[in-house]
Design a protein around this motif. Structure first.
Motif, PDB file in Angstrom:
ATOM      1  N   THR A  74      10.659  -1.124   6.345  1.00 26.41           N
ATOM      2  CA  THR A  74      10.112  -1.697   5.121  1.00 26.41           C
ATOM      3  C   THR A  74       8.783  -1.218   4.549  1.00 26.41           C
ATOM      4  O   THR A  74       8.610  -0.715   3.546  1.00 26.41           O
ATOM      5  CB  THR A  74      10.466  -3.205   5.171  1.00 26.41           C
ATOM      6  N   LEU A  75       7.888  -1.331   5.529  1.00 24.60           N
ATOM      7  CA  LEU A  75       6.638  -0.938   5.299  1.00 24.60           C
ATOM      8  C   LEU A  75       6.521   0.687   4.930  1.00 24.60           C
ATOM      9  O   LEU A  75       5.806   1.147   3.889  1.00 24.60           O
ATOM     10  CB  LEU A  75       5.722  -1.158   6.457  1.00 24.60           C
ATOM     11  N   THR A  76       7.189   1.517   5.805  1.00 21.24           N
ATOM     12  CA  THR A  76       7.382   3.067   5.530  1.00 21.24           C
ATOM     13  C   THR A  76       7.988   3.274   4.085  1.00 21.24           C
ATOM     14  O   THR A  76       7.403   4.085   3.369  1.00 21.24           O
ATOM     15  CB  THR A  76       8.250   3.587   6.606  1.00 21.24           C
ATOM     16  N   LEU A  77       9.009   2.567   3.817  1.00 20.17           N
ATOM     17  CA  LEU A  77       9.631   2.887   2.363  1.00 20.17           C
ATOM     18  C   LEU A  77       8.757   2.263   1.430  1.00 20.17           C
ATOM     19  O   LEU A  77       8.732   3.157   0.239  1.00 20.17           O
ATOM     20  CB  LEU A  77      11.010   2.009   2.309  1.00 20.17           C
ATOM     21  N   PHE A  78       8.130   1.139   1.488  1.00 24.42           N
ATOM     22  CA  PHE A  78       7.360   0.582   0.426  1.00 24.42           C
ATOM     23  C   PHE A  78       6.023   1.398   0.309  1.00 24.42           C
ATOM     24  O   PHE A  78       5.624   1.736  -0.752  1.00 24.42           O
ATOM     25  CB  PHE A  78       7.154  -0.898   0.650  1.00 24.42           C
ATOM     26  N   GLY A  79       5.718   1.965   1.446  1.00 19.22           N
ATOM     27  CA  GLY A  79       4.433   2.810   1.319  1.00 19.22           C
ATOM     28  C   GLY A  79       4.677   4.051   0.514  1.00 19.22           C
ATOM     29  O   GLY A  79       3.587   4.468  -0.307  1.00 19.22           O
ATOM     30  N   ALA A  89      -6.961  -1.101  -1.729  1.00 19.61           N
ATOM     31  CA  ALA A  89      -6.139  -2.059  -2.119  1.00 19.61           C
ATOM     32  C   ALA A  89      -4.618  -1.765  -1.663  1.00 19.61           C
ATOM     33  O   ALA A  89      -3.963  -2.900  -1.405  1.00 19.61           O
ATOM     34  CB  ALA A  89      -6.296  -2.126  -3.479  1.00 19.61           C
ATOM     35  N   GLY A  90      -4.287  -0.845  -1.773  1.00 16.68           N
ATOM     36  CA  GLY A  90      -2.954  -0.445  -1.153  1.00 16.68           C
ATOM     37  C   GLY A  90      -2.765  -0.896   0.133  1.00 16.68           C
ATOM     38  O   GLY A  90      -1.834  -1.334   0.607  1.00 16.68           O
ATOM     39  N   ARG A  91      -3.745  -0.636   1.149  1.00 19.34           N
ATOM     40  CA  ARG A  91      -3.590  -0.934   2.359  1.00 19.34           C
ATOM     41  C   ARG A  91      -3.633  -2.508   2.729  1.00 19.34           C
ATOM     42  O   ARG A  91      -2.819  -2.734   3.353  1.00 19.34           O
ATOM     43  CB  ARG A  91      -4.731  -0.408   3.258  1.00 19.34           C
ATOM     44  N   ARG A  92      -4.499  -3.253   1.890  1.00 21.35           N
ATOM     45  CA  ARG A  92      -4.553  -4.567   1.950  1.00 21.35           C
ATOM     46  C   ARG A  92      -3.177  -5.100   1.677  1.00 21.35           C
ATOM     47  O   ARG A  92      -2.423  -6.074   2.143  1.00 21.35           O
ATOM     48  CB  ARG A  92      -5.621  -5.027   1.033  1.00 21.35           C
ATOM     49  N   PHE A  93      -2.470  -4.428   0.596  1.00 19.78           N
ATOM     50  CA  PHE A  93      -1.192  -4.983   0.052  1.00 19.78           C
ATOM     51  C   PHE A  93      -0.051  -4.735   1.197  1.00 19.78           C
ATOM     52  O   PHE A  93       0.568  -5.920   1.348  1.00 19.78           O
ATOM     53  CB  PHE A  93      -0.800  -4.472  -0.961  1.00 19.78           C
ATOM     54  N   LEU A  94      -0.065  -3.818   2.103  1.00 18.02           N
ATOM     55  CA  LEU A  94       0.842  -3.443   2.737  1.00 18.02           C
ATOM     56  C   LEU A  94       0.637  -4.346   4.037  1.00 18.02           C
ATOM     57  O   LEU A  94       1.782  -4.602   4.554  1.00 18.02           O
ATOM     58  CB  LEU A  94       0.887  -1.814   3.234  1.00 18.02           C
ATOM     59  N   ALA A  95      -0.361  -4.593   4.356  1.00 20.19           N
ATOM     60  CA  ALA A  95      -0.845  -5.316   5.444  1.00 20.19           C
ATOM     61  C   ALA A  95      -0.345  -6.761   5.373  1.00 20.19           C
ATOM     62  O   ALA A  95       0.162  -7.362   6.076  1.00 20.19           O
ATOM     63  CB  ALA A  95      -2.628  -5.199   5.833  1.00 20.19           C
ATOM     64  N   SER A  96      -0.658  -7.179   4.011  1.00 17.08           N
ATOM     65  CA  SER A  96      -0.320  -8.662   3.727  1.00 17.08           C
ATOM     66  C   SER A  96       1.315  -8.725   3.786  1.00 17.08           C
ATOM     67  O   SER A  96       1.922 -10.011   4.013  1.00 17.08           O
ATOM     68  CB  SER A  96      -0.515  -8.964   2.423  1.00 17.08           C
ATOM     69  N   LEU A  97       2.145  -7.592   3.536  1.00 19.10           N
ATOM     70  CA  LEU A  97       3.608  -7.937   3.483  1.00 19.10           C
ATOM     71  C   LEU A  97       4.109  -7.970   5.094  1.00 19.10           C
ATOM     72  O   LEU A  97       5.000  -8.842   5.255  1.00 19.10           O
ATOM     73  CB  LEU A  97       4.132  -6.427   3.247  1.00 19.10           C
ATOM     74  N   ARG A  98       3.145  -7.622   5.957  1.00 15.90           N
ATOM     75  CA  ARG A  98       3.310  -8.024   7.521  1.00 15.90           C
ATOM     76  C   ARG A  98       3.226  -9.283   8.001  1.00 15.90           C
ATOM     77  O   ARG A  98       3.739  -9.855   8.761  1.00 15.90           O
ATOM     78  CB  ARG A  98       2.735  -6.873   8.321  1.00 15.90           C
ATOM     79  N   ILE A  99       2.071  -9.729   7.310  1.00 13.38           N
ATOM     80  CA  ILE A  99       1.499 -11.128   7.534  1.00 13.38           C
ATOM     81  C   ILE A  99       2.220 -12.140   7.024  1.00 13.38           C
ATOM     82  O   ILE A  99       2.545 -13.169   7.226  1.00 13.38           O
ATOM     83  CB  ILE A  99       0.213 -11.049   7.324  1.00 13.38           C
ATOM     84  N   GLU A 100       2.156 -12.032   5.251  1.00 17.57           N
ATOM     85  CA  GLU A 100       3.113 -13.073   4.481  1.00 17.57           C
ATOM     86  C   GLU A 100       3.421 -12.638   3.498  1.00 17.57           C
ATOM     87  O   GLU A 100       2.813 -12.195   2.400  1.00 17.57           O
ATOM     88  CB  GLU A 100       1.789 -14.235   4.259  1.00 17.57           C
ATOM     89  N   ASN A 101       4.870 -12.159   3.411  1.00 21.52           N
ATOM     90  CA  ASN A 101       5.647 -11.545   2.226  1.00 21.52           C
ATOM     91  C   ASN A 101       6.150 -12.825   1.418  1.00 21.52           C
ATOM     92  O   ASN A 101       6.952 -13.522   1.849  1.00 21.52           O
ATOM     93  CB  ASN A 101       6.823 -10.803   2.765  1.00 21.52           C
ATOM     94  N   VAL A 102       5.461 -12.845   0.299  1.00 23.68           N
ATOM     95  CA  VAL A 102       5.857 -13.979  -0.800  1.00 23.68           C
ATOM     96  C   VAL A 102       7.377 -14.004  -0.800  1.00 23.68           C
ATOM     97  O   VAL A 102       7.889 -15.162  -1.542  1.00 23.68           O
ATOM     98  CB  VAL A 102       5.003 -14.239  -1.771  1.00 23.68           C
ATOM     99  N   THR A 103       8.016 -12.915  -1.038  1.00 24.22           N
ATOM    100  CA  THR A 103       9.252 -13.056  -1.349  1.00 24.22           C
ATOM    101  C   THR A 103      10.158 -13.034  -0.463  1.00 24.22           C
ATOM    102  O   THR A 103      11.521 -12.889  -0.849  1.00 24.22           O
ATOM    103  CB  THR A 103       9.578 -11.606  -2.165  1.00 24.22           C
ATOM    104  N   GLY A 104       9.936 -13.056   0.795  1.00 17.88           N
ATOM    105  CA  GLY A 104      11.028 -13.153   1.775  1.00 17.88           C
ATOM    106  C   GLY A 104      10.504 -13.085   3.177  1.00 17.88           C
ATOM    107  O   GLY A 104       9.145 -13.503   3.557  1.00 17.88           O
ATOM    108  N   LYS A 109       8.778 -11.315   6.815  1.00 13.15           N
ATOM    109  CA  LYS A 109       7.795 -10.472   6.959  1.00 13.15           C
ATOM    110  C   LYS A 109       8.162  -9.170   7.069  1.00 13.15           C
ATOM    111  O   LYS A 109       9.346  -8.839   7.793  1.00 13.15           O
ATOM    112  CB  LYS A 109       7.113 -10.679   8.288  1.00 13.15           C
ATOM    113  N   ALA A 110       7.809  -8.140   6.726  1.00 11.11           N
ATOM    114  CA  ALA A 110       8.187  -6.857   6.476  1.00 11.11           C
ATOM    115  C   ALA A 110       8.277  -6.035   8.025  1.00 11.11           C
ATOM    116  O   ALA A 110       7.327  -6.197   8.563  1.00 11.11           O
ATOM    117  CB  ALA A 110       7.288  -6.011   5.513  1.00 11.11           C
ATOM    118  N   SER A 111       9.314  -5.301   8.074  1.00  6.28           N
ATOM    119  CA  SER A 111       9.355  -4.304   9.126  1.00  6.28           C
ATOM    120  C   SER A 111       8.740  -3.189   8.945  1.00  6.28           C
ATOM    121  O   SER A 111       8.178  -2.995   8.040  1.00  6.28           O
ATOM    122  CB  SER A 111      10.988  -4.451   9.596  1.00  6.28           C
ATOM    123  N   ASP A 112       8.867  -2.348  10.259  1.00  8.15           N
ATOM    124  CA  ASP A 112       8.380  -1.250   9.926  1.00  8.15           C
ATOM    125  C   ASP A 112       8.840  -0.215   8.926  1.00  8.15           C
ATOM    126  O   ASP A 112       8.050   0.571   8.494  1.00  8.15           O
ATOM    127  CB  ASP A 112       8.090  -0.463  11.563  1.00  8.15           C
TER     128      ASP A 112
END
Length: 609
Positions: free
Chosen positions: A26-31, A4-19, A21-24
Motif C-alpha cells: 500500500t505504501l509503495t502504491l500510494f507513494g 511532508a510527503g515522507r511524514r504523511f507516508l510514515a503516518s499511514l504505517r503508524i495510524e491510518n485514520v481511514t482503516g 495500518k498500511a502494508s508495504d
C-alpha cells in the motif's frame, strides 16, 4: 514538500485514520500517487498541503485526467485513475494528525465531499480509462458560438483592446503610478456593434459593473471596472479561439501553448500556419506547426492539418481564422515583452499586464479554464450536461470521430471543414506527424465501421450496400452469441479488421474499402493492388462509386440524395418541356437512381412523387 510527503507516508504505517495500518505494498502504491501529486504541486507553484482547496483540486483534476486518461500513455483502469484523484482527499483525512505542523493541515475536503470514483463517473470515464468525446449536444452549440466570436464579436473586442493599448501608451509617460483611472475613463461607454456595422450584441462598458463571483469562500458580488470587463471579454475571446483551434484540429493543451505567432509569413499569417499544395495539386492544405511534448524527453517539431481550400480561392478554415485573431489579441503584450508565442498570460487583477515581467507564457490549465468559462458564460447547453467540464482529451476524441463521419447536424461550415479534412485524408496518406492522433483516427474509423454495420445488419439503420449485404449473414451468425450491443460491435470490428475493411466517408456515400473490389482503382489504373489502402480521391463520383461493391449509402446521406433527386427531377421536367427527349430520358435514368437511394433510406414516398 518532500519532507511532508515522507511524514504523511510514515503516518499511514503508524495510524491510518481511514482503516488499518498500511502494508508495504500500500505504501509503495500510494507513494507513486503522492509523487505524481507532488510533481503537480511543484509545477503549479504550491509549497504546502494547507494551500490545497477546491480550486486547486479543480486544476489537479484537469492535470491528472489529461495525463492518466490520455491515449498516448498506457491506459489505466477507472479504479487507478480514481485512486490518483483521491490523493488530496486522503491527505485531508490524514492531516488531522498533524495539528502541530500547520503547513500540513488541509482545512476542508478539496474534493468537496466527492470521491475519485464519483468524479470519474461524472467525467464519463469508462472502465478502460479513456475519455468519452464531447457530446454532440455540447459540441454543436459550443463550436457554433466559438466561431461566431472568432468571426464577428472579435471585431469589437480587438478594437477595445487597441483603445486600451492607446490609452496606456498615452498615460505611461505621466509622472504618476495611477494609470488605471484615466484608462477606465477612456474605456467607459465603448460600444459593441461589430465596428458600427450592426446592432449591439452586448451592453457597452460601464464605469462599474456588479458581477457575481463563486469561489471556495462562497458566492459574493464584486464591482468590475471597464478594464476588468474588457479583460473578461478578452479571456472569453481567447477561450473561443482555443475551442475553435483545439476542437477542430485535435491538438492538446501543451501543443497549443507551443504555437508561435511571430514572425508573420509573407501572406500575413501567423508563424505557426503553413500552406502547401495537396498531393494532386487541386487544393491547398493548411498546417498548424508546433511542438509535440507528451511522451517525449525533449519537444519535437510536429504539424497538424487545420483545413483545406480549393486552389486559387481565399477561404480560410476556422482554426486559421482563430489563430489570426489570437495574433491580434496579444500583439500589444508581445511588443511589450518581446515574446513570439501565440498565446500569452496577460490578465491581471486590475485588468491587464502593464510591465514586461508581468507578461508570461500561458499554462495549459489556463487555456482549459478560458474554454470552460466561455462555455459557462455564453453557451446554452442541456441542463443534464451543465456539470460537464471540457478537457482536451474529450475534444481530441470528438475530432477523431468527426474526421471519419462528421455530425450531420453541425453548422454548415463545420461540416465543410470536416469534409475537407476527410477528403485530404483520402487524397493523401499524410495527415500530420502526430502518430498518436493518427492512430486514434484509424481506430475510430474501424469503430465507426463496426457500429454502422451492426446497426445496418440488425435493421436499426437503413442503407443500400452490396458489401454489407455480403457480410450480413456471416456477421449475424457471429453476433448471435451475445445480446450486448458493445460485444456485438467488438465482434464485428474484429471480423472487419480481418477482412481489411475500414470506412472512408463522403458527401454522397461512404466507402467500405476492400482493395480487391475497388472500382476507382480498376477504372483509373486498369488493375488493383493489395497495397492500396484507400479509394482514389480524384476518381470518387456518383457514377464510379455507385457501381462499386464497396459503396454504401446510409441514413446520414439522406439529405444529399433527396436534394439530388429534386434537382434531377426538375432537370428532367425542363428537358421534357423543351422537347429534348433523348436528354430527358438520360436524366430520368439518373433521377431514378437518386429516387431508389431515397427509398432505401426511408424517405417518404410523397416527397418523391
Amino acid at each position: 514538500m518532500i519532507g511532508a510527503g515522507r511524514r504523511f507516508l510514515a503516518s499511514l504505517r503508524i495510524e491510518n485514520v481511514t482503516g488499518t495500518k498500511a502494508s508495504d505494498l500500500t505504501l509503495t502504491l500510494f507513494g507513486d500517487r503522492l509523487r505524481f501529486f507532488t510533481h503537480w504541486m511543484y509545477a503549479e507553484g504550491y509549497s504546502h498541503y494547507r494551500e490545497i482547496g477546491t480550486q486547486a483540486f479543480s486544476s489537479y483534476q484537469d492535470y491528472a485526467v489529461s495525463i492518466l486518461a490520455d491515449e498516448t500513455v498506457e491506459k489505466r483502469t477507472l479504479t487507478t485513475i480514481a485512486a490518483y484523484l483521491d490523493v488530496p482527499r486522503r491527505l485531508y483525512q490524514q492531516s488531522s494528525l498533524f495539528h502541530s505542523i500547520p503547513d500540513m493541515v488541509i482545512a476542508a475536503d478539496p474534493l468537496g465531499g466527492e470521491t475519485g470514483r464519483s468524479i470519474c463517473k461524472r467525467l464519463n470515464l469508462d472502465d478502460f480509462g479513456s475519455v468519452k468525446p464531447v457530446p454532440d449536444e455540447i459540441a454543436r452549440p459550443v463550436i457554433q458560438e466559438a466561431i461566431q466570436w472568432v468571426d464577428h464579436f472579435s471585431v469589437d473586442i480587438l478594437n477595445a483592446i487597441e483603445l486600451q493599448s492607446f490609452l496606456f501608451r498615452r498615460v505611461a509617460s505621466w509622472n504618476s503610478n495611477d494609470y488605471t483611472k484615466p484608462i477606465n475613463t477612456g474605456l467607459t461607454g465603448f460600444r459593441f456593434n461589430i465596428g458600427g456595422r450592426d446592432a449591439e450584441w452586448r451592453p457597452p462598458l460601464v464605469a462599474s459593473l456588479p458581477v457575481r463571483v463563486d469561489s471556495e469562500h462562497g458566492e459574493r458580488i464584486v464591482q468590475q471596472s471597464p478594464l476588468q470587463q474588457l479583460s473578461d471579454l478578452t479571456e472569453d475571446l481567447v477561450g473561443a479561439c482555443g475551442i475553435t483551434i483545439h476542437g477542430l484540429t485535435g491538438l492538446r493543451s501543451s501543443e497549443g501553448a507551443s504555437l508561435k505567432a511571430l514572425p508573420l509569413s509573407e501572406t500575413g499569417l501567423p508563424a505557426c500556419i503553413e500552406i502547401r499544395p495537396s498531393q494532386i495539386g487541386l487544393n491547398e492544405v493548411f498546417y498548424i506547426k508546433g511542438k509535440l511534448t507528451k511522451g517525449r524527453k525533449e519537444p519535437v517539431d510536429c504539424e497538424w492539418v487545420a483545413g483545406m481550400r480549393p486552389r486559387g480561392t481565399d477561404y480560410l478554415p476556422p482554426p486559421v481564422r482563430a489563430a489570426i485573431v489570437l495574433t491580434k489579441v496579444y500583439s500589444f503584450w508581445r511588443a511589450l515583452s518581446g515574446t513570439t508565442d501565440l498565446w500569452l498570460s496577460a490578465k491581471r487583477a486590475s485588468g491587464f499586464a502593464r510591465r514586461t515581467h508581468t507578461v508570461t507564457r500561458v499554462q495549459t490549465k489556463t487555456l482549459l479554464n478560458h474554454e470552460n468559462n466561455f462555455i459557462r458564460r455564453h453557451v446554452a447547453i442541456p441542463d443534464k450536461l451543465r456539470s460537464w467540464r471540457i478537457n482536451r482529451a474529450q475534444w481530441r476524441k470528438k475530432f477523431s470521430q468527426d474526421v471519419i463521419k462528421s455530425d450531420p447536424d453541425a453548422i454548415p461550415e463545420v461540416q465543410l471543414h470536416y469534409q475537407h479534412l476527410s477528403d485530404h485524408l483520402i487524397e493523401s496518406a499524410y495527415f500530420g506527424n502526430d502518430a498518436k492522433l493518427l492512430q486514434l483516427i484509424e481506430d475510430e474509423a474501424m469503430n465507426q465501421a463496426a457500429q454502422d454495420v451492426a446497426r445496418m445488419i440488425f435493421g436499426e439503420q437503413p442503407y443500400q450496400s452490396k458489401v454489407v449485404d455480403q457480410l450480413a449473414a456471416a456477421l449475424k451468425r457471429l453476433s448471435l452469441e451475445s445480446n450486448d450491443p458493445e460485444d456485438i460491435a467488438v465482434t464485428i470490428r474484429r471480423e472487419l479488421a480481418h477482412e481489411g475493411i475500414r470506412i472512408w466517408s463522403g458527401t454522397h456515400g461512404d466507402c467500405f474499402y476492400r482493395w480487391e473490389s475497388a472500382l476507382c482503382h480498376i477504372r483509373s489504373k486498369g488493375k488493383v493492388n493489395l497495397t492500396d489502402d484507400r479509394p482514389l480521391f480524384a476518381d470518387r463520383s456518383n457514377d464510379t462509386c455507385g457501381s462499386c461493391s464497396n459503396y454504401i449509402v446510409a441514413a446520414r446521406h439522406r439529405p444529399y440524395w433527396l436534394s439530388t433527386f429534386k434537382r434531377r427531377r426538375k432537370g428532367w421536367q425542363d428537358m421534357l418541356a423543351a422537347g429534348e427527349l433523348l436528354l430527358a430520358e438520360a436524366m430520368h435514368q439518373r433521377m431514378t437512381v437518386a429516387r431508389n437511394y431515397c427509398l432505401a433510406l426511408r424517405v417518404p414516398a410523397d416527397e418523391l412523387s
